[in-house]
Scaffold this motif. Structure first.
Motif, PDB file in Angstrom:
ATOM      1  N   ALA A  40      -2.773  -3.274  -1.013  1.00  0.00           N
ATOM      2  CA  ALA A  40      -1.630  -3.192  -1.905  1.00  0.00           C
ATOM      3  C   ALA A  40      -0.700  -2.082  -1.433  1.00  0.00           C
ATOM      4  CB  ALA A  40      -2.092  -2.926  -3.331  1.00  0.00           C
ATOM      5  N   LYS A  43      -1.659   1.791  -0.960  1.00  0.00           N
ATOM      6  CA  LYS A  43      -3.102   1.913  -1.047  1.00  0.00           C
ATOM      7  C   LYS A  43      -3.755   1.538   0.278  1.00  0.00           C
ATOM      8  CE  LYS A  43      -3.366   0.882  -6.003  1.00  0.00           C
ATOM      9  NZ  LYS A  43      -3.992   0.005  -7.039  1.00  0.00           N
ATOM     10  N   LYS A  86      -4.397 -11.570 -11.629  1.00  0.00           N
ATOM     11  CA  LYS A  86      -3.835 -10.469 -12.384  1.00  0.00           C
ATOM     12  C   LYS A  86      -2.763  -9.777 -11.551  1.00  0.00           C
ATOM     13  CE  LYS A  86      -8.382  -9.530 -14.422  1.00  0.00           C
ATOM     14  NZ  LYS A  86      -9.442  -8.503 -14.596  1.00  0.00           N
ATOM     15  N   PRO A  87      -1.809  -9.103 -12.198  1.00  0.00           N
ATOM     16  CA  PRO A  87      -0.797  -8.374 -11.423  1.00  0.00           C
ATOM     17  C   PRO A  87      -1.401  -7.391 -10.421  1.00  0.00           C
ATOM     18  CG  PRO A  87      -0.099  -8.545 -13.694  1.00  0.00           C
ATOM     19  CD  PRO A  87      -1.504  -9.087 -13.638  1.00  0.00           C
ATOM     20  N   GLU A  88      -2.539  -6.781 -10.757  1.00  0.00           N
ATOM     21  CA  GLU A  88      -3.168  -5.839  -9.849  1.00  0.00           C
ATOM     22  C   GLU A  88      -3.794  -6.494  -8.625  1.00  0.00           C
ATOM     23  OE1 GLU A  88      -5.769  -5.668 -13.685  1.00  0.00           O
ATOM     24  OE2 GLU A  88      -3.687  -6.137 -13.162  1.00  0.00           O
ATOM     25  N   ASP A  89      -3.834  -7.832  -8.585  1.00  0.00           N
ATOM     26  CA  ASP A  89      -4.272  -8.543  -7.391  1.00  0.00           C
ATOM     27  C   ASP A  89      -3.174  -8.637  -6.339  1.00  0.00           C
ATOM     28  OD1 ASP A  89      -6.900  -9.148  -8.344  1.00  0.00           O
ATOM     29  OD2 ASP A  89      -6.060 -10.793  -9.535  1.00  0.00           O
ATOM     30  N   THR A  90      -1.973  -8.226  -6.684  1.00  0.00           N
ATOM     31  CA  THR A  90      -0.861  -8.273  -5.744  1.00  0.00           C
ATOM     32  C   THR A  90      -1.169  -7.426  -4.517  1.00  0.00           C
ATOM     33  OG1 THR A  90       0.784  -8.684  -7.467  1.00  0.00           O
ATOM     34  CG2 THR A  90       1.570  -7.719  -5.409  1.00  0.00           C
ATOM     35  N   SER A 118       3.757 -10.596 -14.139  1.00  0.00           N
ATOM     36  CA  SER A 118       3.274 -10.548 -15.511  1.00  0.00           C
ATOM     37  C   SER A 118       4.150 -11.343 -16.456  1.00  0.00           C
ATOM     38  CB  SER A 118       3.171  -9.099 -15.988  1.00  0.00           C
ATOM     39  OG  SER A 118       4.439  -8.464 -15.927  1.00  0.00           O
TER      40      SER A 118
END
Length: 118
Positions: A40, A43, A86-90, A118
């Protein structure tokens, strides 16, 4: 030269699904471990899932129950079915492979972008 090529990324809404594919060329990967990693923005690279030559699987905790890794050795291809996104899978998702007796993944694809809104 061996090569891994990913496909199937895209833009989806939260709760929807995508299936990523990774096709290898140059030699057979039937006797190698194959895996998916992701990175991401801002990260480091993180492990997502792996599958052995005899179809044993391993998953990161954050995708258990949502993602499924599989492979078709005859097609030299592996897949990542991604449900309940989920958005955090982007992230950019990378295909990787390693020989059974090596500890590092030495073969990598160019990556495919997955964006979850989202």
């Amino acid at each position: 030269q061996v090569q891994l090529v990913e496909s199937g990324g895209g833009l989806v809404q939260a709760g929807e699904s995508l299936r990523l594919s990774c096709t290898a060329s140059g030699r057979t990967f039937a006797y190698d471990f194959m895996a998916w990693f992701r990175q991401a923005p801002g990260k480091g690279r993180e492990f997502v899932a792996s599958i052995s030559p005899v179809l044993d699987t391993n998953y990161a905790d954050f995708v258990k129950g949502r993602f499924t890794i599989s492979r078709d050795s005859a097609k030299n291809t592996q897949y990542l079915q991604m449900n309940s996104l989920k958005p955090e899978d982007t992230a950019v998702y990378y295909c990787a492979a390693r020989m059974t007796r090596q500890k590092d993944y030495l073969y990598w694809g160019q990556g495919t972008q997955v964006t979850v809104s989202s």
